[in-house]
Design an enzyme around this catalytic site. Structure first.
Site, PDB file in Angstrom:
ATOM      1  N   ASP A 141      -6.630  -2.921  -7.380  1.00 47.05           N
ATOM      2  CA  ASP A 141      -7.168  -3.501  -6.147  1.00 47.05           C
ATOM      3  C   ASP A 141      -7.416  -4.988  -6.368  1.00 47.05           C
ATOM      4  OD1 ASP A 141      -8.287  -2.517  -3.360  1.00 47.05           O
ATOM      5  OD2 ASP A 141      -9.540  -4.162  -4.061  1.00 47.05           O
ATOM      6  N   ARG A 160      -7.273  11.720  -5.649  1.00 45.21           N
ATOM      7  CA  ARG A 160      -8.500  11.098  -5.107  1.00 45.21           C
ATOM      8  C   ARG A 160      -9.621  12.103  -4.883  1.00 45.21           C
ATOM      9  NH1 ARG A 160     -11.801   8.575  -3.849  1.00 45.21           N
ATOM     10  NH2 ARG A 160     -11.733   7.236  -2.037  1.00 45.21           N
ATOM     11  N   ARG A 212      -3.494   6.813   0.656  1.00 48.46           N
ATOM     12  CA  ARG A 212      -3.984   8.037   1.292  1.00 48.46           C
ATOM     13  C   ARG A 212      -2.981   8.799   2.138  1.00 48.46           C
ATOM     14  NH1 ARG A 212      -9.351   5.226   3.307  1.00 48.46           N
ATOM     15  NH2 ARG A 212      -7.730   3.663   3.514  1.00 48.46           N
ATOM     16  N   TYR A 214     -14.553 -11.929   0.431  1.00 51.74           N
ATOM     17  CA  TYR A 214     -15.319 -10.706   0.126  1.00 51.74           C
ATOM     18  C   TYR A 214     -16.592 -11.034  -0.647  1.00 51.74           C
ATOM     19  CZ  TYR A 214     -11.642  -7.616   1.804  1.00 51.74           C
ATOM     20  OH  TYR A 214     -10.747  -6.959   2.600  1.00 51.74           O
ATOM     21  N   ARG A 238       0.820  -1.211   0.000  1.00 56.19           N
ATOM     22  CA  ARG A 238       0.000   0.000   0.000  1.00 56.19           C
ATOM     23  C   ARG A 238       0.855   1.264   0.000  1.00 56.19           C
ATOM     24  NH1 ARG A 238      -5.497  -0.322   1.398  1.00 56.19           N
ATOM     25  NH2 ARG A 238      -6.218  -2.403   0.948  1.00 56.19           N
TER      26      ARG A 238
HETATM   27  O1  CP3 Z   1      -0.019  -1.380  -2.494  1.00 58.10           O
HETATM   28  C1  CP3 Z   1      -0.265  -0.485  -3.326  1.00 58.10           C
HETATM   29  O2  CP3 Z   1       0.202   0.659  -3.228  1.00 58.10           O
HETATM   30  C2  CP3 Z   1      -1.097  -0.835  -4.541  1.00 58.10           C
HETATM   31  C3  CP3 Z   1      -2.491  -0.605  -4.425  1.00 58.10           C
HETATM   32  C4  CP3 Z   1      -3.393  -1.576  -3.666  1.00 58.10           C
HETATM   33  C5  CP3 Z   1      -4.706  -1.197  -3.282  1.00 58.10           C
HETATM   34  N1  CP3 Z   1      -5.329  -2.277  -2.748  1.00 58.10           N
HETATM   35  C6  CP3 Z   1      -5.317   0.134  -3.495  1.00 58.10           C
HETATM   36  C7  CP3 Z   1      -6.373   0.562  -2.557  1.00 58.10           C
HETATM   37  C8  CP3 Z   1      -3.220  -2.912  -3.285  1.00 58.10           C
HETATM   38  C9  CP3 Z   1      -1.997  -3.805  -3.401  1.00 58.10           C
HETATM   39  C10 CP3 Z   1      -4.448  -3.335  -2.720  1.00 58.10           C
HETATM   40  C11 CP3 Z   1      -4.685  -4.714  -2.237  1.00 58.10           C
HETATM   41  C12 CP3 Z   1      -5.874  -4.994  -1.418  1.00 58.10           C
HETATM   42  N2  CP3 Z   1      -7.137  -4.487  -1.547  1.00 58.10           N
HETATM   43  C13 CP3 Z   1      -5.902  -5.949  -0.385  1.00 58.10           C
HETATM   44  C14 CP3 Z   1      -4.749  -6.810   0.014  1.00 58.10           C
HETATM   45  C15 CP3 Z   1      -3.770  -6.042   0.835  1.00 58.10           C
HETATM   46  C16 CP3 Z   1      -4.178  -5.834   2.219  1.00 58.10           C
HETATM   47  O3  CP3 Z   1      -4.176  -4.661   2.657  1.00 58.10           O
HETATM   48  O4  CP3 Z   1      -4.481  -6.814   2.904  1.00 58.10           O
HETATM   49  C17 CP3 Z   1      -7.198  -5.965   0.158  1.00 58.10           C
HETATM   50  C18 CP3 Z   1      -7.685  -6.812   1.313  1.00 58.10           C
HETATM   51  C19 CP3 Z   1      -7.977  -5.048  -0.604  1.00 58.10           C
HETATM   52  C20 CP3 Z   1      -9.415  -4.755  -0.463  1.00 58.10           C
HETATM   53  C21 CP3 Z   1      -9.617  -3.341  -0.089  1.00 58.10           C
HETATM   54  N3  CP3 Z   1      -9.491  -2.282  -0.959  1.00 58.10           N
HETATM   55  C22 CP3 Z   1      -9.996  -2.835   1.183  1.00 58.10           C
HETATM   56  C23 CP3 Z   1     -10.214  -3.655   2.419  1.00 58.10           C
HETATM   57  C24 CP3 Z   1     -10.094  -1.448   1.025  1.00 58.10           C
HETATM   58  C25 CP3 Z   1     -10.600  -0.469   2.050  1.00 58.10           C
HETATM   59  C26 CP3 Z   1      -9.602  -0.269   3.119  1.00 58.10           C
HETATM   60  C27 CP3 Z   1      -8.995   1.085   2.962  1.00 58.10           C
HETATM   61  O5  CP3 Z   1      -7.773   1.159   3.140  1.00 58.10           O
HETATM   62  O6  CP3 Z   1      -9.746   2.017   2.707  1.00 58.10           O
HETATM   63  C28 CP3 Z   1      -9.739  -1.112  -0.300  1.00 58.10           C
HETATM   64  C29 CP3 Z   1      -9.654   0.233  -0.887  1.00 58.10           C
HETATM   65  C30 CP3 Z   1      -8.299   0.624  -1.399  1.00 58.10           C
HETATM   66  N4  CP3 Z   1      -7.521  -0.122  -2.260  1.00 58.10           N
HETATM   67  C31 CP3 Z   1      -7.618   1.840  -1.137  1.00 58.10           C
HETATM   68  C32 CP3 Z   1      -6.410   1.797  -1.864  1.00 58.10           C
HETATM   69  C33 CP3 Z   1      -5.355   2.873  -1.948  1.00 58.10           C
HETATM   70  C34 CP3 Z   1      -8.145   2.999  -0.328  1.00 58.10           C
HETATM   71  C35 CP3 Z   1      -8.974   3.745  -1.288  1.00 58.10           C
HETATM   72  C36 CP3 Z   1      -9.174   5.194  -1.026  1.00 58.10           C
HETATM   73  O7  CP3 Z   1      -8.385   6.021  -1.556  1.00 58.10           O
HETATM   74  O8  CP3 Z   1     -10.158   5.543  -0.385  1.00 58.10           O
END
Ligand code: CP3
Length: 371
Positions: A94, A58, A49, A172, A45
Site C-alpha cells: 500500500d 483477507r 476484494r 493522508y 488494484r
Molecule cells: O494494485 C494492486 O493490486 C496492488 C495493491 C495496492 C493496494 N493499494 C492494496 C490495497 C495498491 C497499488 C494500492 C495503492 C493505494 N493505496 C493508493 C493509490 C491508488 C489509488 O487507488 O488511488 C491509495 C490512494 C491507497 C490508500 C488506500 N489503501 C485506500 C484509500 C484504501 C481504502 C480504500 C479501499 O479500497 O478499501 C486502502 C486499502 C487497500 N489497499 C486495499 C487494498 C487491496 C483494500 C483493503 C481491504 O482488503 O480491505
C-alpha cells in the site's frame, strides 16, 4: 511459498534488470515505446476484494498483517496474474506503508479506509519525523518483491513496484485519512512553504517524503522490480500553478532517483487533464491518464516522446458485454496502435467488479488489431 526465509534470500544474486538490454516482455517494451505483438494490459488494484481468492486470505488476515508477511503478499500479487492473463504483476502493498517507519500510526478501518492517528498539524510534528532506513524498516516489502520476482522469472512476467507520490502521501498524513476538499493539506501548503525565510513545514515534510519514497523505489528496483509506478492519485485537486510551485519539485526528485536506476517509471494521477504537461516535466517514461481525458487528446498534449497508460473508466466493467467491448475498443482506437500504449483503467478496479468482465477485457485488448 515458504522459501526458507531471509538468509537464503540475502545470498541470492541481485535480479536487477539490465537497463541497456532491449526487453522482450510486451509491458516493458511498451514502457520504452518499442513495437509490441499485442497491447499490454494490467489493472491498478488488480489484486483485491473483487477476487474471491483474495477475500479468502483477507478473511483470515488483516491488510497490514498481509503486508508484513512476504509470503502472503507474494501469493496475493500472483493471484491476478493467474486469474486474468494480464501482462504484468503489481506488488501487493500500500502507498501508506512507508509512513509507519516515519513515525505515523496507520490503521485501515473497515468502511473508512486508511486512518493516521497522529496526523501532521505543523512544524513540531514535521520535526519529529524519523529517518527511514528502507532496507531494514521496509525489509518485509522488499522480501515480497524478491519472492514474486523469483516466481515470475521463468515466465518472463514483469513485476511493477510502486510508491505514493509526496503530495498524495502528505495529504493522508495531514488530513488523517481520506478527504473531500483537502483543506488542511492546502492550508499547510500555503502557510508552511518558506517564503524566503528558510524552509517551512510543507517544504520539510515534502522533502522528507521525496527522499524516503525515492529510496524506497530504488530499493524495490534493487530487489527485482522491473518498472515502478508513482501514484499521485489525488493531485488533481490542485491548480497548475500550485502543482508547479508546491509539488512538482518533490515528485521530480523521486522520479530522478528512479531514472538513475534505468528502470521505467509510470507517473499516474487522476483529474490531471490540466496538469499533464507539468507531470511530464516532473518525470516518468509513461504517464497515466484517467478516463476524464480522451486518450488521444491526452497523448497529444503530452507529445509522443512519452508512453501513456490508461484509461477505461473502472465503472465500465459493470456494463453489458457489447458496451464493454465498444468502450475498450474506443480506448484502443484512440491509441491507434502507436508504440507506447499500455492498456489500464483510469483508476483502480472497484471492489464489486465481476471477475469475468475483467478477464474479457484482457482478451479484447490482446485480440485487437489496428483498423
Ligand atoms: O494494485 C494492486 O493490486 C496492488 C495493491 C495496492 C493496494 N493499494 C492494496 C490495497 C495498491 C497499488 C494500492 C495503492 C493505494 N493505496 C493508493 C493509490 C491508488 C489509488 O487507488 O488511488 C491509495 C490512494 C491507497 C490508500 C488506500 N489503501 C485506500 C484509500 C484504501 C481504502 C480504500 C479501499 O479500497 O478499501 C486502502 C486499502 C487497500 N489497499 C486495499 C487494498 C487491496 C483494500 C483493503 C481491504 O482488503 O480491505
Amino acid at each position: 511459498m515458504d522459501r526458507g526465509g531471509r538468509e537464503n534470500l540475502s545470498r541470492e544474486k541481485p535480479t536487477r534488470e539490465e537497463p541497456a538490454a532491449e526487453p522482450t516482455a510486451r509491458f516493458l517494451r511498451a514502457c520504452r515505446r518499442l513495437p509490441v505483438d499485442a497491447t499490454p494490459v494490467w489493472f491498478m488494484r488488480q489484486a483485491g476484494r473483487y477476487l474471491p481468492e483474495y477475500r479468502a486470505i483477507r478473511a483470515r488476515h488483516d491488510l497490514l498483517e498481509i503486508t508484513r508477511r512476504p509470503e502472503l503478499a507474494a501469493e496475493i500479487t500472483l493471484q491476478p496474474v493467474e486469474a486474468l492473463g494480464v501482462d504484468a504483476a503489481i506488488l501487493f502493498a500500500d502507498i501508506l506503508l512507508p509512513v509507519v517507519p516515519l513515525g505515523f500510526q496507520l490503521e485501515f478501518v473497515k468502511g473508512e479506509g486508511p486512518v493516521i492517528h497522529n496526523p501532521v498539524g505543523g512544524m513540531d510534528d514535521v520535526k519529529r519525523l524519523r529517518r527511514v532506513d528502507v532496507e531494514s524498516d521496509l525489509g518485509h516489502v522488499l522480501e515480497a518483491v524478491r519472492l514474486v520476482r523469483r516466481a515470475l522469472e521463468d515466465d518472463g512476467m514483469p513485476l511493477i513496484g510502486f510508491a505514493g507520490a509526496p503530495f498524495t502521501v502528505a495529504s493522508y498524513l495531514i488530513e488523517g485519512g481520506p478527504s473531500r476538499d483537502y483543506l488542511k493539506t492546502k492550508r499547510l501548503m500555503y502557510t508552511g512553504c518558506g517564503q524566503g525565510n528558510g524552509a517551512g513545514a510543507w517544504d520539510l515534510l515534502m522533502g522528507a517524503l521525496a527522499e524516503t519514497l525515492g529510496e524506497y523505489l530504488a530499493a524495490q528496483i534493487k530487489a527485482g522490480a522491473q518498472a515502478v509506478q508513482l501514484f499521485d492519485s489525488w493531485v488533481g485537486v490542485l491548480s497548475p500553478g500550485d502543482y508547479a510551485r508546491y509539488v512538482l519539485p518533490y515528485s521530480r526528485k523521486v522520479l530522478e532517483r528512479v531514472r538513475e536506476t534505468g528502470v521505467p517509471a509510470i507517473h499516474f494521477g487522476t483529474g490531471t487533464a490540466a496538469l499533464l504537461s507539468l507531470m511530464k516535466s516532473a518525470g516518468g517514461e509513461v504517464i497515466g491518464l484517467d478516463w476524464r481525458v480522451p486518450l488521444d487528446a491526452g497523448w497529444q498534449t503530452l507529445g509522443h516522446q512519452v508512453a501513456v497508460q490508461g484509461n477505461l473508466d473502472p465503472a465500465v466493467l459493470f456494463s453489458p458485454m457489447p458496451v464493454l467491448r465498444e468502450k475498450v475498443e474506443d480506448v484502443l482506437r484512440r491509441a491507434g496502435g502507436t508504440p507506447g500504449h499500455i492498456f489500464n483503467l483510469g483508476h483502480g478496479i472497484l471492489p464489486e467488479t465481476p471477475v469475468e468482465n475483467v478477464r474479457a477485457v484482457v482478451e479484447m485488448v490482446h485480440e485487437w488489431v489496428v483498423r
